[in-house]
Design a protein around this motif. Sequence first.
Motif: not given
Length: 126
Positions: A76-84
């Motif tokens: 939950a801390l990391t976020t691939f969707s926000t990176l994209g």
Amino acid sequence: MSLVAASVAAGSALGAVSRFLIDLALRSRGETVLPWGTLTVNTTGSLLLGLVLAASASGALPGTATAALGTGFCGALTTFSTLGYETLLLAESGARAHAVLYVALTVVAGLAAATLGWTAGLAVLG
């Protein structure tokens, strides 16, 4: 709900709130081209996941704690969707070089952080 699922849910809640607060704190420092909040949480999460998995592999962390911290908190801390999404925003705004830099920094920093976490964890616990 099983104990493992409840542990993952609790870890997820803490990870999501942590991501929000870290991003908010970094954004409040002023506008920048690169999204430093997301880069910071993704790199930090990679480091922590490396440590968690090293602790689990060495037997120092039980399965429920590994699930809560690794899948829950780090997930939950990391976020691939926000990176994209942020990469797309950079590219669409004409900052294509910054978009490429952002992705490259994220991948390199994340892999380096995960490797550091894993290596340090095994050195201490291993």
